[in-house]
Design an enzyme around this catalytic site. Structure first.
Site, PDB file in Angstrom:
ATOM      1  N   GLY A 221      -3.433  -0.751  -9.500  1.00 34.11           N
ATOM      2  CA  GLY A 221      -4.689  -1.462  -9.755  1.00 34.11           C
ATOM      3  C   GLY A 221      -5.835  -0.485  -9.827  1.00 34.11           C
ATOM      4  O   GLY A 221      -5.639   0.721 -10.040  1.00 34.11           O
ATOM      5  N   SER A 222      -7.029  -1.004  -9.625  1.00 34.63           N
ATOM      6  CA  SER A 222      -8.219  -0.183  -9.827  1.00 34.63           C
ATOM      7  C   SER A 222      -8.438   0.788  -8.668  1.00 34.63           C
ATOM      8  O   SER A 222      -7.956   0.569  -7.550  1.00 34.63           O
ATOM      9  CB  SER A 222      -9.441  -1.083  -9.980  1.00 34.63           C
ATOM     10  OG  SER A 222      -9.597  -1.833  -8.796  1.00 34.63           O
ATOM     11  N   ALA A 223      -9.199   1.829  -8.949  1.00 36.14           N
ATOM     12  CA  ALA A 223      -9.483   2.841  -7.924  1.00 36.14           C
ATOM     13  C   ALA A 223     -10.270   2.220  -6.768  1.00 36.14           C
ATOM     14  O   ALA A 223     -10.065   2.575  -5.607  1.00 36.14           O
ATOM     15  CB  ALA A 223     -10.252   4.002  -8.538  1.00 36.14           C
ATOM     16  N   GLY A 226      -7.754   0.237  -4.655  1.00 38.11           N
ATOM     17  CA  GLY A 226      -6.800   1.161  -4.031  1.00 38.11           C
ATOM     18  C   GLY A 226      -7.454   1.967  -2.911  1.00 38.11           C
ATOM     19  O   GLY A 226      -6.855   2.186  -1.855  1.00 38.11           O
ATOM     20  N   GLU A 244      -1.267   3.596  -7.293  1.00 40.27           N
ATOM     21  CA  GLU A 244      -1.372   3.995  -8.710  1.00 40.27           C
ATOM     22  C   GLU A 244      -2.671   3.408  -9.220  1.00 40.27           C
ATOM     23  O   GLU A 244      -2.801   2.190  -9.320  1.00 40.27           O
ATOM     24  CB  GLU A 244      -0.217   3.426  -9.542  1.00 40.27           C
ATOM     25  CG  GLU A 244       1.173   3.512  -8.921  1.00 40.27           C
ATOM     26  CD  GLU A 244       1.744   4.905  -8.948  1.00 40.27           C
ATOM     27  OE1 GLU A 244       1.199   5.751  -9.671  1.00 40.27           O
ATOM     28  OE2 GLU A 244       2.716   5.151  -8.223  1.00 40.27           O
TER      29      GLU A 244
HETATM   30  N1  LIG Z   1      -2.067   4.306 -12.508  1.00 37.26           N
HETATM   31  C1  LIG Z   1      -1.393   3.245 -12.879  1.00 37.26           C
HETATM   32  O1  LIG Z   1      -0.174   3.217 -12.820  1.00 37.26           O
HETATM   33  C2  LIG Z   1      -2.096   2.045 -13.397  1.00 37.26           C
HETATM   34  C3  LIG Z   1      -3.382   1.728 -12.988  1.00 37.26           C
HETATM   35  N2  LIG Z   1      -3.969   0.582 -13.443  1.00 37.26           N
HETATM   36  C4  LIG Z   1      -5.355   0.319 -13.082  1.00 37.26           C
HETATM   37  O2  LIG Z   1      -5.472  -1.047 -12.681  1.00 37.26           O
HETATM   38  C5  LIG Z   1      -6.745  -1.554 -13.038  1.00 37.26           C
HETATM   39  C6  LIG Z   1      -6.567  -2.864 -13.760  1.00 37.26           C
HETATM   40  O3  LIG Z   1      -5.875  -3.766 -12.962  1.00 37.26           O
HETATM   41  P1  LIG Z   1      -6.600  -4.880 -12.078  1.00 37.26           P
HETATM   42  O4  LIG Z   1      -5.604  -5.998 -11.965  1.00 37.26           O
HETATM   43  O5  LIG Z   1      -7.947  -5.169 -12.638  1.00 37.26           O
HETATM   44  O6  LIG Z   1      -6.777  -4.140 -10.673  1.00 37.26           O
HETATM   45  P2  LIG Z   1      -7.383  -4.733  -9.298  1.00 37.26           P
HETATM   46  O7  LIG Z   1      -7.600  -3.558  -8.424  1.00 37.26           O
HETATM   47  O8  LIG Z   1      -8.522  -5.643  -9.539  1.00 37.26           O
HETATM   48  O9  LIG Z   1      -6.208  -5.676  -8.711  1.00 37.26           O
HETATM   49  C7  LIG Z   1      -4.920  -5.162  -8.416  1.00 37.26           C
HETATM   50  C8  LIG Z   1      -4.269  -6.067  -7.390  1.00 37.26           C
HETATM   51  O10 LIG Z   1      -4.972  -6.018  -6.153  1.00 37.26           O
HETATM   52  C9  LIG Z   1      -5.398  -7.313  -5.753  1.00 37.26           C
HETATM   53  N3  LIG Z   1      -6.717  -7.208  -5.141  1.00 37.26           N
HETATM   54  C10 LIG Z   1      -7.858  -6.814  -5.771  1.00 37.26           C
HETATM   55  N4  LIG Z   1      -8.876  -6.776  -4.882  1.00 37.26           N
HETATM   56  C11 LIG Z   1      -8.361  -7.164  -3.686  1.00 37.26           C
HETATM   57  C12 LIG Z   1      -8.907  -7.319  -2.371  1.00 37.26           C
HETATM   58  N5  LIG Z   1     -10.192  -7.067  -2.121  1.00 37.26           N
HETATM   59  N6  LIG Z   1      -8.089  -7.730  -1.367  1.00 37.26           N
HETATM   60  C13 LIG Z   1      -6.788  -7.970  -1.607  1.00 37.26           C
HETATM   61  N7  LIG Z   1      -6.205  -7.859  -2.827  1.00 37.26           N
HETATM   62  C14 LIG Z   1      -6.983  -7.453  -3.857  1.00 37.26           C
HETATM   63  C15 LIG Z   1      -5.417  -8.131  -7.031  1.00 37.26           C
HETATM   64  O11 LIG Z   1      -5.284  -9.487  -6.736  1.00 37.26           O
HETATM   65  C16 LIG Z   1      -4.250  -7.543  -7.791  1.00 37.26           C
HETATM   66  O12 LIG Z   1      -3.036  -8.105  -7.373  1.00 37.26           O
HETATM   67  C17 LIG Z   1      -7.391  -0.483 -13.882  1.00 37.26           C
HETATM   68  O13 LIG Z   1      -8.304   0.226 -13.091  1.00 37.26           O
HETATM   69  C18 LIG Z   1      -6.231   0.422 -14.278  1.00 37.26           C
HETATM   70  O14 LIG Z   1      -6.622   1.726 -14.544  1.00 37.26           O
HETATM   71  C19 LIG Z   1      -3.310  -0.289 -14.261  1.00 37.26           C
HETATM   72  C20 LIG Z   1      -2.046  -0.014 -14.682  1.00 37.26           C
HETATM   73  C21 LIG Z   1      -1.372   1.215 -14.350  1.00 37.26           C
END
Ligand SMILES: NC(=O)C1=CN([C@@H]2O[C@H](COP(=O)(O)OP(=O)(O)OC[C@H]3O[C@@H](n4cnc5c(N)ncnc54)[C@H](O)[C@@H]3O)[C@@H](O)[C@H]2O)C=CC1
Ligand SMILES: O=C(O)CCC(=O)N[C@@H](CCC(=O)O)C(=O)O
Length: 484
Positions: A221-223, A226, A244
């Site tokens: 997910g996002s930095a 994470g 990641e």
């Molecule tokens: N390096 C890698 O392998 C990859 C990284 N990404 C990154 O992921 C991001 C896009 O994905 P998103 O779904 O928008 O990421 P996100 O960080 O918003 O969400 C990822 C997961 O975390 C959960 N989550 C988010 N905030 C939370 C909180 N405060 N408490 C508990 N759970 C929470 C979400 O429900 C989701 O399941 C981009 O920044 C992209 O660069 C995406 C694919 C591959």
């Protein structure tokens, strides 16, 4: 109505908040239901722990056989998987079919990695023998992102299971539907109940999973998220974290003979999956001369010519962003860059058809100042004209992230320099920054993760190594100064 929690091999309605997902292309509701409550999350973790007692002792070849069967079930449902992903987050058809194929393909890679990176070995020693064994961590919480809601969590779950862990999977609330098909495949493959559990929901469900009795967190997910999770587990070295995260990925285009080829590579790097790949190029550097101008013009021409449409339309390259909110955020990011001195050469704009649809944008930031080192997860690329190659390389490396990067050039010496000096886990020459190989490590330094790359290297964080020195019987020891 979809169900909120899959625990110990049974779906149940969630006890948490109601939520729904709207297709950003068609406006149809693609998923609706109740999230899993904190109590359900704890129940899922307890069941995963219980199931782990036998799963971890199952012979490796039996676990492998179940996952091979899972691969077949995924393959048989590729069309449905693709449609579920497209309806939830808007990915165009060929792209979501590609994701379904990657899910299947990943399983053979993970099986190979388990053998090659997390297998065992034994050898004779002067006193007897020495043995290397790998052990599972226990219960792994898997958090999925919306952009690859099947392939990326699958890339954590499959190696985790092969190593003998059990999982509680929280899919992205922006793309929840594919998880139900994954469960169907696991069931058809004969996975014992409780080995994989699913808890649907957003932040509340995620927060409950972080608080539960887990042994590992496998996150994509996002930095921002994470990093918050990393902080959450500060002082908990007993919980393995594999994070990641995103990138602010650079691509340097330096005098290749074929300008059109260079522009193709740049445009696909920037706009594949509507710019919603963590490996997408966000910053492009070209020489400040006639060649650089031609590359920029050709990139703008491609941005203008991309066919944008819904997943159920023919021959479209780019679908919408995941939501209207994401489309607004992309426009706002462009406005911020313009205020900082950037000049839009082709604007990223909301399209008349609404939803998450935006046009692909190019903004020249050569004269801009104070551009934040942030990832915009959308189809807007920043171009910078630079006076010399060393400046391009220094600017490319001027980021907290380090996921992907690239060079488009026919010059071997430049590639050697980039290969040695560009700080990126995925570093390509004359190829797009996107489309990483599953049979290689996937990740990068800096804010792109915590140096636990996935894909082929996922086996490393799914098991801990145990080293044993063995003598069949206890014998007296001797050492200088040691009583005889
Ligand atoms: N390096 C890698 O392998 C990859 C990284 N990404 C990154 O992921 C991001 C896009 O994905 P998103 O779904 O928008 O990421 P996100 O960080 O918003 O969400 C990822 C997961 O975390 C959960 N989550 C988010 N905030 C939370 C909180 N405060 N408490 C508990 N759970 C929470 C979400 O429900 C989701 O399941 C981009 O920044 C992209 O660069 C995406 C694919 C591959
Ligand atoms: O995990 C793998 O098999 C390789 C990683 C991968 O599939 N990367 C894709 C998509 C990930 C993303 O950018 O969000 C890619 O590099 O295009």
């Amino acid at each position: 109505m979809a169900k909120g929690a899959y625990i110990a091999g049974k779906w149940a309605a969630g006890d948490g908040d109601w939520f729904e997902k709207t297709c950003p292309a068609t406006g149809d509701t693609s998923w609706e239901g109740q999230a899993a409550s904190a109590a359900q999350v704890n129940q899922a973790v307890e069941n995963a722990r219980e199931a782990g007692k036998s799963w971890r002792h199952m012979p490796q070849h039996d676990r492998t056989r179940i996952l091979e069967a899972y691969a077949e079930e995924i393959g048989a449902r590729a069309e449905r998987i693709s449609e579920a992903i497209s309806r939830d987050m808007g990915k165009v058809k060929w792209d979501s079919l590609g994701e379904a194929a990657a899910m299947k393909g990943k399983i053979a890679v993970s099986i190979q990695a388990q053998v090659e990176r997390a297998g065992g070995k034994s050898g004779d020693t002067a006193f007897g023998s020495a043995h290397l064994t790998h052990r599972p961590h226990g219960v792994m919480a898997v958090f999925g992102p919306f952009n690859f809601p099947g392939h990326l969590p699958n890339g954590h779950i499959v190696p985790a299971l092969l190593a003998g862990n059990t999982c509680v999977f929280k899919p992205s609330e922006l793309a929840p539907a594919v998880a139900e098909i994954m469960v169907e495949c696991f069931e058809a493959a004969g996975l014992p109940p409780g080995v994989v559990n699913v808890v649907h929901g957003g932040r509340h469900t995620g927060a409950a999973l972080l608080e539960a009795d887990i042994n590992g967190l496998l996150f994509t997910g996002s930095a921002g998220t994470g990093t918050a999770f990393h902080r959450h587990f500060a002082g908990r070295p007993d919980v393995i974290l594999a994070l990641e995260m995103g990138g602010n990925n650079p691509l340097i285009v330096w005098d290749p003979a074929d300008v059109d080829a260079a522009a193709d590579i740049a445009a696909q790097s920037a706009y594949l999956t509507t710019g919603q790949r963590c490996t997408c190029a966000r910053r492009i550097f070209v020489p400040d001369n006639g060649f650089g101008g031609k590359v920029i013009d050709a990139l703008v021409e491609r941005a203008r010519g991309l066919k944008i449409g819904a997943w159920n339309e023919d021959d479209v390259f780019m679908g919408p962003l995941v939501s209207e909110k994401a489309a607004e955020a992309a426009v706002d990011f462009q406005t911020m860059l313009s205020k900082a001195g950037g000049k839009p050469l082709r604007r990223l704009k909301r399209m008349d058809r609404g939803g998450g649809f935006v046009t692909a944008g190019v903004i020249d930031v050569t004269d801009a100042s104070s551009i934040p080192d942030e990832e915009l997860f959308g189809p807007l690329v920043q171009v910078t004209r630079v006076k010399d190659f060393d400046t391009a390389l220094a600017m490319a490396n001027d980021t907290r992230f380090g996921l992907s990067g690239g060079l488009v050039s026919d010059d071997d010496a430049l590639w050697l320099k980039v290969h040695n000096e560009m700080r990126a886990g995925i570093l390509n020459r004359n190829r797009p920054t996107v489309g990483a190989a599953g049979n290689m490590p996937f990740g990068g330094p800096g804010l792109s993760g915590n140096s636990r790359p996935g894909a082929y290297y996922a086996a490393d964080y799914c098991a801990w190594p145990q080293a044993s020195q063995v003598s069949d019987k206890a014998e007296r020891l001797e050492a200088k100064g040691f009583p005889k």
